[in-house]
Design an enzyme around this catalytic site. Structure first.
Site, PDB file in Angstrom:
ATOM      1  N   HIS A  87     -17.828  91.670  -6.521  1.00 36.82           N
ATOM      2  CA  HIS A  87     -17.727  91.891  -7.961  1.00 36.82           C
ATOM      3  C   HIS A  87     -17.144  90.664  -8.655  1.00 36.82           C
ATOM      4  O   HIS A  87     -16.323  89.929  -8.093  1.00 36.82           O
ATOM      5  CB  HIS A  87     -16.928  93.158  -8.285  1.00 36.82           C
ATOM      6  N   ASP A  89     -15.641  90.736 -11.826  1.00 41.61           N
ATOM      7  CA  ASP A  89     -14.530  91.015 -12.740  1.00 41.61           C
ATOM      8  C   ASP A  89     -13.193  91.030 -12.005  1.00 41.61           C
ATOM      9  O   ASP A  89     -13.134  91.161 -10.773  1.00 41.61           O
ATOM     10  CB  ASP A  89     -14.746  92.341 -13.470  1.00 41.61           C
ATOM     11  N   ASP A 119      -9.198  89.197  -4.774  1.00 42.25           N
ATOM     12  CA  ASP A 119      -9.894  90.396  -5.264  1.00 42.25           C
ATOM     13  C   ASP A 119     -10.805  90.041  -6.437  1.00 42.25           C
ATOM     14  O   ASP A 119     -10.474  90.314  -7.574  1.00 42.25           O
ATOM     15  CB  ASP A 119      -8.870  91.447  -5.680  1.00 42.25           C
ATOM     16  N   GLU A 153     -16.369  96.460 -11.428  1.00 39.45           N
ATOM     17  CA  GLU A 153     -15.782  97.185 -10.291  1.00 39.45           C
ATOM     18  C   GLU A 153     -14.362  97.638 -10.590  1.00 39.45           C
ATOM     19  O   GLU A 153     -13.946  98.721 -10.173  1.00 39.45           O
ATOM     20  CB  GLU A 153     -15.811  96.303  -9.043  1.00 39.45           C
ATOM     21  N   GLU A 154     -13.600  96.803 -11.308  1.00 39.79           N
ATOM     22  CA  GLU A 154     -12.183  97.104 -11.527  1.00 39.79           C
ATOM     23  C   GLU A 154     -11.949  98.280 -12.474  1.00 39.79           C
ATOM     24  O   GLU A 154     -10.827  98.747 -12.614  1.00 39.79           O
ATOM     25  CB  GLU A 154     -11.457  95.861 -12.051  1.00 39.79           C
ATOM     26  N   GLU A 181     -15.976  94.108  -0.023  1.00 42.34           N
ATOM     27  CA  GLU A 181     -14.540  94.252   0.150  1.00 42.34           C
ATOM     28  C   GLU A 181     -14.230  95.655   0.681  1.00 42.34           C
ATOM     29  O   GLU A 181     -15.096  96.532   0.619  1.00 42.34           O
ATOM     30  CB  GLU A 181     -13.832  93.994  -1.178  1.00 42.34           C
TER      31      GLU A 181
END
Length: 440
Positions: A87, A89, A119, A153-154, A181
């Site tokens: 991802h 973001d 991340d 994603e976040e 991840e």
């Protein structure tokens, strides 16, 4: 001996990670204040096109929520394709709290610094570097590879992976397995022994809004129906409640693998004590032994001398596989009849087994680069885009390989201040990913 093109891919992965961090892709959870995903997607697409890929750049349900897909044909088109996803973001960061600016992408003291370093712009950088190397060197992998760089994603993926799965399922045609991840990073057990934890399951995500109603009134008077007071009591009950210990099949597989590697039996009568011996990783593993419900937001009132009629809270709930119905019953008992609750986001748990040719290929790639490494399965307490891809019948693993220094508190870096990733870990991960994708 490391070839020139291998060294080039490692150098590129480090540089690309830094450059990606410099693109501020902060996802606040609010569309009006989320930034940068379009710029990051265009950056990725440009890097892929520069070496000959055909790319698909698509917005997922809202302007600027951009995603990039590229497919590399494999030797056996009849085999299921492998999805490699990351991802673009990141969560917000307050520069006043950091040693370096969170969007500097600084490379110093042996680390790449910045929001997203772990991340997960490190994995995005590695994916991009390996994809570029394969195209430049005309590498034909054993099967089709689908590289996906996605948005949102976040915030749960409603404007990212979830939207793509629901609206553009053809992007995943033929895909049977996936890696992304959070997994593949090392946990040092001894000087010559490291466990590389591959994610095979993750808890369900249930973000919940609580609402309590009372009688509005003047703040100076006696009042026996205060919504704020009632909500505070309910949130305290929930936030201090400890849900029961549950050893799922996936957690048991992890504990058995750990015992086999270390020779230390896990005492199921004292699971918390056994897990505590894992040091920094105890936070991740410990959270997979029980459900959690952590209050994260409160909202009530509009003036100091007015008792409001409504008070609200948001709670981040993470639920173990198979525990959904029991968890909801327990919520009702804790909160009581006066507390209304609604799900803001409700995504199921995901679980697979630790076996098969893909797992063998992951293990072989890790051991080839680190003879002291062994792969073991584990359960992630958080959630990833695997929840969306799982609904298409895709078997999902967390495998973003990193060889970490034994004294690094890696779990604390996720969403943390001074997020950073070791340069050598990214170089190692690039070699492992390259080797794995040649033999997947």
């Amino acid at each position: 001996m490391t070839s020139d093109t291998t060294a080039q891919a490692q150098d590129e992965a480090v540089q690309l990670t830094s450059e990606l961090i410099r693109i501020d892709t902060t996802n606040t959870g609010e569309p009006d204040t989320t930034v940068g995903e379009r710029a990051a997607a265009e950056f990725v697409a440009g890097k892929l096109r520069a070496v000959g890929y055909e790319t698909t750049l698509i917005e997922s349900g809202a302007p600027g929520r951009s995603n990039v897909f590229a497919r590399l044909s494999g030797a056996d088109p009849d085999r299921g394709a492998l999805l490699i996803h990351g991802h673009l973001d990141v969560v917000p960061a307050d520069p006043t709290e950091w040693s370096v600016h969170p969007f500097s992408g600084a490379i110093q003291d042996g680390y790449i610094w910045g929001r997203g370093a772990v991340d997960m712009k490190d994995m995005v950088g590695m994916m991009l570097a390996v994809a570029r190397r394969f195209k430049r060197d005309q590498v034909t992998p054993p099967r089709d590879l689908v590289f996906a760089f996605v948005a949102d994603e976040e915030a749960g993926g409603a404007l990212g992976a979830q939207w793509l799965v629901q609206n553009r399922p053809e992007l995943f045609d033929g895909v049977t397995e996936a890696i992304g991840e959070v997994g593949g990073f090392s946990m040092t057990l001894a000087d010559d022994l490291r466990a590389y934890m591959i994610e095979i399951a993750e808890k369900g995500i249930a973000w919940m809004r609580l609402r309590v109603r009372g009688r509005a009134g003047h703040g100076s008077m006696l009042h026996d129906d205060n919504a704020v007071t009632k909500l505070a009591a309910a949130v305290t009950r929930l936030g201090t409640h400890q849900f029961p210990l549950v050893v799922t099949d996936s957690v048991r597989t992890f504990l058995n693998a750990l015992s086999e590697l270390t020779g230390v039996e896990v005492d199921e009568d004292d699971l918390a004590g056994s897990v505590a011996k894992l040091g920094p990783f105890a936070r991740i593993v410990g959270a997979t032994l029980r459900d959690t419900a952590n209050p994260t937001m409160l909202n009530a009132g509009y003036k100091a001398n007015v008792i409001p009629s409504v008070a609200e809270a948001v709670v981040d709930c993470r639920v173990l596989p198979g525990r959904e119905a029991a968890f909801e019953r327990e919520l009702d008992e804790i909160l009581g009849p006066d507390v209304e609750r609604e799900w803001i986001t409700h995504l199921p748990s995901v679980e697979t087994t630790f076996d098969g040719e893909l797992v063998e290929a992951m293990s072989a790639a890790v051991v080839a680069e680190d003879p002291g490494g062994r792969t073991i399965p584990y359960v992630l307490s958080g959630g990833t885009d695997s929840k969306a891809f799982h609904t298409l019948g895709i078997r999902c693993f967390g495998f973003s390989p990193l060889k970490l220094p034994p004294d690094l508190d890696f779990p604390a870096l996720f969403h943390g201040v001074d997020e950073r990733v070791p340069v050598e870990a990214v170089r190692f991960g690039t070699r492992v990913l390259d080797r794995f994708l040649r033999n997947c």
